[in-house]
Design an enzyme around this catalytic site. Structure first.
Site, PDB file in Angstrom:
ATOM      1  N   CYS A 178      46.320  70.324  47.942  1.00 35.00           N
ATOM      2  CA  CYS A 178      47.587  71.059  47.831  1.00 35.00           C
ATOM      3  C   CYS A 178      47.696  71.812  46.513  1.00 35.00           C
ATOM      4  O   CYS A 178      48.551  71.509  45.667  1.00 35.00           O
ATOM      5  CB  CYS A 178      48.738  70.085  47.981  1.00 35.00           C
ATOM      6  SG  CYS A 178      48.632  69.221  49.547  1.00 35.00           S
ATOM      7  N   GLU A 179      46.808  72.759  46.312  1.00 33.03           N
ATOM      8  CA  GLU A 179      46.836  73.615  45.128  1.00 33.03           C
ATOM      9  C   GLU A 179      46.180  74.930  45.498  1.00 33.03           C
ATOM     10  O   GLU A 179      45.146  74.929  46.180  1.00 33.03           O
ATOM     11  CB  GLU A 179      45.991  73.024  43.986  1.00 33.03           C
ATOM     12  CG  GLU A 179      46.475  71.708  43.507  1.00 33.03           C
ATOM     13  CD  GLU A 179      46.217  71.481  42.028  1.00 33.03           C
ATOM     14  OE1 GLU A 179      45.977  72.469  41.296  1.00 33.03           O
ATOM     15  OE2 GLU A 179      46.282  70.328  41.635  1.00 33.03           O
ATOM     16  N   TYR A 201      26.773  68.705  38.290  1.00 30.44           N
ATOM     17  CA  TYR A 201      28.206  68.750  37.997  1.00 30.44           C
ATOM     18  C   TYR A 201      29.029  68.928  39.267  1.00 30.44           C
ATOM     19  O   TYR A 201      30.114  69.517  39.246  1.00 30.44           O
ATOM     20  CB  TYR A 201      28.517  69.847  36.961  1.00 30.44           C
ATOM     21  CG  TYR A 201      27.649  69.731  35.722  1.00 30.44           C
ATOM     22  CD1 TYR A 201      27.827  68.683  34.826  1.00 30.44           C
ATOM     23  CD2 TYR A 201      26.604  70.631  35.472  1.00 30.44           C
ATOM     24  CE1 TYR A 201      27.012  68.546  33.716  1.00 30.44           C
ATOM     25  CE2 TYR A 201      25.787  70.501  34.365  1.00 30.44           C
ATOM     26  CZ  TYR A 201      25.997  69.458  33.486  1.00 30.44           C
ATOM     27  OH  TYR A 201      25.180  69.316  32.383  1.00 30.44           O
ATOM     28  N   PRO A 234      17.426  68.579  29.616  1.00 30.92           N
ATOM     29  CA  PRO A 234      17.901  69.395  30.730  1.00 30.92           C
ATOM     30  C   PRO A 234      18.697  68.584  31.753  1.00 30.92           C
ATOM     31  O   PRO A 234      18.374  67.426  32.026  1.00 30.92           O
ATOM     32  CB  PRO A 234      16.603  69.915  31.363  1.00 30.92           C
ATOM     33  CG  PRO A 234      15.586  68.884  31.024  1.00 30.92           C
ATOM     34  CD  PRO A 234      15.982  68.302  29.686  1.00 30.92           C
ATOM     35  N   GLY A 235      19.723  69.188  32.285  1.00 30.72           N
ATOM     36  CA  GLY A 235      20.501  68.561  33.350  1.00 30.72           C
ATOM     37  C   GLY A 235      20.502  69.483  34.560  1.00 30.72           C
ATOM     38  O   GLY A 235      19.754  69.300  35.525  1.00 30.72           O
ATOM     39  N   ARG A 236      21.305  70.542  34.461  1.00 29.98           N
ATOM     40  CA  ARG A 236      21.495  71.456  35.586  1.00 29.98           C
ATOM     41  C   ARG A 236      20.182  71.996  36.159  1.00 29.98           C
ATOM     42  O   ARG A 236      20.011  72.068  37.375  1.00 29.98           O
ATOM     43  CB  ARG A 236      22.345  72.645  35.115  1.00 29.98           C
ATOM     44  CG  ARG A 236      22.791  73.566  36.239  1.00 29.98           C
ATOM     45  CD  ARG A 236      23.371  74.876  35.683  1.00 29.98           C
ATOM     46  NE  ARG A 236      24.297  74.672  34.601  1.00 29.98           N
ATOM     47  CZ  ARG A 236      25.606  74.481  34.756  1.00 29.98           C
ATOM     48  NH1 ARG A 236      26.132  74.477  35.949  1.00 29.98           N
ATOM     49  NH2 ARG A 236      26.381  74.307  33.696  1.00 29.98           N
ATOM     50  N   ARG A 245      33.974  72.975  40.290  1.00 29.20           N
ATOM     51  CA  ARG A 245      33.484  74.053  39.430  1.00 29.20           C
ATOM     52  C   ARG A 245      34.095  75.422  39.729  1.00 29.20           C
ATOM     53  O   ARG A 245      34.380  76.171  38.788  1.00 29.20           O
ATOM     54  CB  ARG A 245      31.955  74.116  39.444  1.00 29.20           C
ATOM     55  CG  ARG A 245      31.315  72.791  38.989  1.00 29.20           C
ATOM     56  CD  ARG A 245      29.830  72.882  38.710  1.00 29.20           C
ATOM     57  NE  ARG A 245      29.560  73.757  37.599  1.00 29.20           N
ATOM     58  CZ  ARG A 245      29.007  74.944  37.706  1.00 29.20           C
ATOM     59  NH1 ARG A 245      28.641  75.398  38.893  1.00 29.20           N
ATOM     60  NH2 ARG A 245      28.806  75.697  36.661  1.00 29.20           N
ATOM     61  N   TYR A 253      35.619  76.814  36.440  1.00 30.99           N
ATOM     62  CA  TYR A 253      34.812  77.831  35.730  1.00 30.99           C
ATOM     63  C   TYR A 253      34.710  79.144  36.504  1.00 30.99           C
ATOM     64  O   TYR A 253      33.876  79.997  36.166  1.00 30.99           O
ATOM     65  CB  TYR A 253      33.388  77.334  35.477  1.00 30.99           C
ATOM     66  CG  TYR A 253      33.282  75.924  34.966  1.00 30.99           C
ATOM     67  CD1 TYR A 253      33.735  75.585  33.694  1.00 30.99           C
ATOM     68  CD2 TYR A 253      32.709  74.924  35.747  1.00 30.99           C
ATOM     69  CE1 TYR A 253      33.629  74.287  33.229  1.00 30.99           C
ATOM     70  CE2 TYR A 253      32.596  73.626  35.287  1.00 30.99           C
ATOM     71  CZ  TYR A 253      33.053  73.310  34.028  1.00 30.99           C
ATOM     72  OH  TYR A 253      32.941  72.029  33.565  1.00 30.99           O
ATOM     73  N   GLY A 300      20.652  73.122  28.811  1.00 34.80           N
ATOM     74  CA  GLY A 300      21.267  74.444  28.825  1.00 34.80           C
ATOM     75  C   GLY A 300      20.630  75.508  29.672  1.00 34.80           C
ATOM     76  O   GLY A 300      21.268  76.532  29.952  1.00 34.80           O
TER      77      GLY A 300
HETATM   78  N1  LLP Z   1      22.668  67.809  26.207  1.00 31.52           N
HETATM   79  C1  LLP Z   1      23.948  67.808  25.781  1.00 31.52           C
HETATM   80  C2  LLP Z   1      24.264  67.271  24.456  1.00 31.52           C
HETATM   81  C3  LLP Z   1      24.953  68.317  26.603  1.00 31.52           C
HETATM   82  O1  LLP Z   1      26.217  68.327  26.175  1.00 31.52           O
HETATM   83  C4  LLP Z   1      24.618  68.831  27.881  1.00 31.52           C
HETATM   84  C5  LLP Z   1      25.655  69.374  28.763  1.00 31.52           C
HETATM   85  C6  LLP Z   1      23.283  68.798  28.289  1.00 31.52           C
HETATM   86  C7  LLP Z   1      22.329  68.284  27.421  1.00 31.52           C
HETATM   87  C8  LLP Z   1      22.816  69.302  29.625  1.00 31.52           C
HETATM   88  O2  LLP Z   1      23.044  70.651  29.779  1.00 31.52           O
HETATM   89  P1  LLP Z   1      22.488  71.419  31.073  1.00 31.52           P
HETATM   90  O3  LLP Z   1      20.969  71.393  30.999  1.00 31.52           O
HETATM   91  O4  LLP Z   1      22.989  70.714  32.267  1.00 31.52           O
HETATM   92  O5  LLP Z   1      23.041  72.783  30.934  1.00 31.52           O
HETATM   93  N2  LLP Z   1      30.464  70.746  33.652  1.00 31.52           N
HETATM   94  C9  LLP Z   1      29.886  72.010  33.237  1.00 31.52           C
HETATM   95  C10 LLP Z   1      28.672  71.828  32.372  1.00 31.52           C
HETATM   96  C11 LLP Z   1      28.953  71.012  31.127  1.00 31.52           C
HETATM   97  C12 LLP Z   1      27.732  70.787  30.315  1.00 31.52           C
HETATM   98  C13 LLP Z   1      28.004  69.800  29.243  1.00 31.52           C
HETATM   99  N3  LLP Z   1      26.889  69.448  28.427  1.00 31.52           N
HETATM  100  C14 LLP Z   1      29.539  72.836  34.487  1.00 31.52           C
HETATM  101  O6  LLP Z   1      29.795  72.363  35.585  1.00 31.52           O
HETATM  102  O7  LLP Z   1      29.076  73.957  34.367  1.00 31.52           O
END
Ligand code: LLP
Length: 422
Positions: free
Chosen positions: A349-350, A377, A281-283, A319, A323, A245
């Site tokens: 085409c949108e 993402y 963490p992802g993003r 995105r 979003y 997050g």
């Molecule tokens: N853990 C869980 C259970 C999650 O559902 C997620 C993301 C993460 C970790 C990683 O979150 P991050 O650190 O990346 O914020 N497609 C959207 C984001 C969707 C996130 C879904 N869950 C975008 O492009 O903003």
């Protein structure tokens, strides 16, 4: 190298834009566009930053595979010691293929199928983050069939507002995720009493692109209250998983806590407890490590609007359409023209295939533009709508660029389809 700005890793040498020591225009020429380009150094720096909190306790990181699931990126992080947060059987297979340690895999997700649960049990993953009673019952039943005991955490819904886009906000009462705090005790009691389940922890991912620490701390406080109630009921947890997050710097949001700030704040709050800290963490690991290069197909002036038309579209990077985020662009071709308020659009085409409106930019056909902050993402959410083959991906490491995904071939677009005439 840190999260200090979306163009932080760009440098201008001899009229050429470099990313992490590698000139970008030749990459576009060599591999074509649209092209995703990532920096291994940035990803690793962000990964290590989570550990640079100056506290005695440690934090266990499980990279959220959904953010960017390219095998090379998973391998890079596995080699650095990362665990993985998965949400599907496909992600499980990817992590195993990349050589990830099964014991360091956590399985999140609201609706895991029986086949996915079974595959994860057989792989011997570290923890299931269960999100409902029906899921706990399925895990227990399948574990009994398999003759194993499943390690579980329960994902609770801490009911805090992460103050982010509603589509990526997950920790509010009305969201589909997790178990409400009121129902959690009964579920923990069920799990603790079941011989095929072993209770390890509590998880509580509240949303994505969160730009202050307070929502994390509020969520943790609510979760610690619940942990105390569990203790009174004789149920002892070993870890608390605060999910992912943490946001990244964007053109609109330039003040973002660093990964080390988040680890430190959470560890401080946990220091008086017996619980280990886990994060997913992802993003924040990959978001600002990625750029999307695209070529200008043409420009057109119409009804008072100046359109710059790119060969990357919403199928490559969805995105902005989904979003309403506005990426930052840079023209790598050193266009000498006058900047104009431009509509940055793709070929799909949108009307929704618009990356940015009224964007100050000077560009002409043939120029190559870089879009910043698209490592998370981006490719992971791409598709082949309009029968547009998926982009190629390149990873820069130690001053050299390596292709980590070749461009999809047009014939691959229909490779799974069955010819009606045959
Ligand atoms: N853990 C869980 C259970 C999650 O559902 C997620 C993301 C993460 C970790 C990683 O979150 P991050 O650190 O990346 O914020 N497609 C959207 C984001 C969707 C996130 C879904 N869950 C975008 O492009 O903003």
């Amino acid at each position: 190298m840190d999260n200090a700005g979306v163009w932080a890793q760009f440098s201008q040498q001899e009229e050429t834009s470099y990313f992490d020591g590698v000139a970008l225009l030749p990459l576009a020429e060599r591999y074509g566009t649209p092209l995703y380009v990532y920096s291994a150094a940035h990803i690793l720096a962000q990964y290590h930053a989570y550990h640079e909190h100056g506290r005695e306790a440690s934090v266990a990181l499980h990279y959220a595979v959904k953010a960017n699931s390219n095998l090379s990126i998973l391998q890079l992080l596995a080699r650095a010691g990362a665990g993985f947060d998965i949400v599907s059987g496909g992600e499980l297979a990817r992590v195993l293929e990349a050589g990830g340690d099964p014991k360091q895999i956590v399985f999140s997700g609201v609706a895991k199928s029986d086949a996915e649960l079974r595959a994860a049990l057989r792989a011997g993953i570290g923890c299931f983050n269960a999100e409902s009673r029906f899921e706990l019952e399925r895990i227990a039943a399948i574990s009994e069939e398999e003759g194993v005991v499943a390690p579980i955490a329960i994902r609770v819904n801490p009911d805090v507002d992460p103050q982010t886009h509603p589509y990526i906000s997950t920790g509010l009462k009305e969201n589909k995720f997790g178990v409400s705090m009121d129902d959690a005790l009964a579920l923990y009691q069920y799990a603790a009493g079941h011989p095929a389940l072993r209770v390890l922890g509590m998880s509580g991912h509240i949303g994505s692109q969160i730009t202050t620490l307070q929502p994390f701390l509020d969520a943790l406080d609510n979760m610690l209250d619940l942990a105390a109630t569990l203790e009174e009921a004789g149920i002892t947890l070993t870890h608390i998983d605060m999910g992912g997050g943490l946001g990244i710097v964007t053109p609109e949001q330039t003040q973002i806590p660093q990964p080390s700030d988040l680890s430190a704040a959470l560890l401080d709050r946990l220091s008086a407890t017996p619980y280990a800290l886990h994060l997913e963490p992802g993003r924040s690991l990959v978001g600002n490590a990625g750029y999307l290069l695209s070529s200008v197909v043409g420009v057109k002036d119409q009804s008072g609007h100046h359109f710059i038309m790119l060969d990357a579209g919403m199928n490559d990077y969805i995105r902005p359409a989904l979003y309403q985020v506005r990426p930052a662009f840079r023209n790598l071709s050193h266009n000498q023209g006058v900047e104009r308020r431009s509509e940055m659009v793709g070929p799909v085409c949108e009307t929704g295939d618009t990356f940015a409106r009224a964007y100050p930019m000077s560009a002409q056909a043939g120029d190559v533009l870089a879009m910043a902050g698209v490592g998370a993402y981006g490719m992971a959410m791409s598709g082949d709508y309009n029968s547009r083959p998926k982009a190629a991906e390149v990873l820069i490491e130690d001053g050299a660029a390596r292709l980590i995904r070749r461009r999809q071939d047009v014939a691959e677009l229909w490779a799974q389809e069955i010819d009606y005439l045959s």
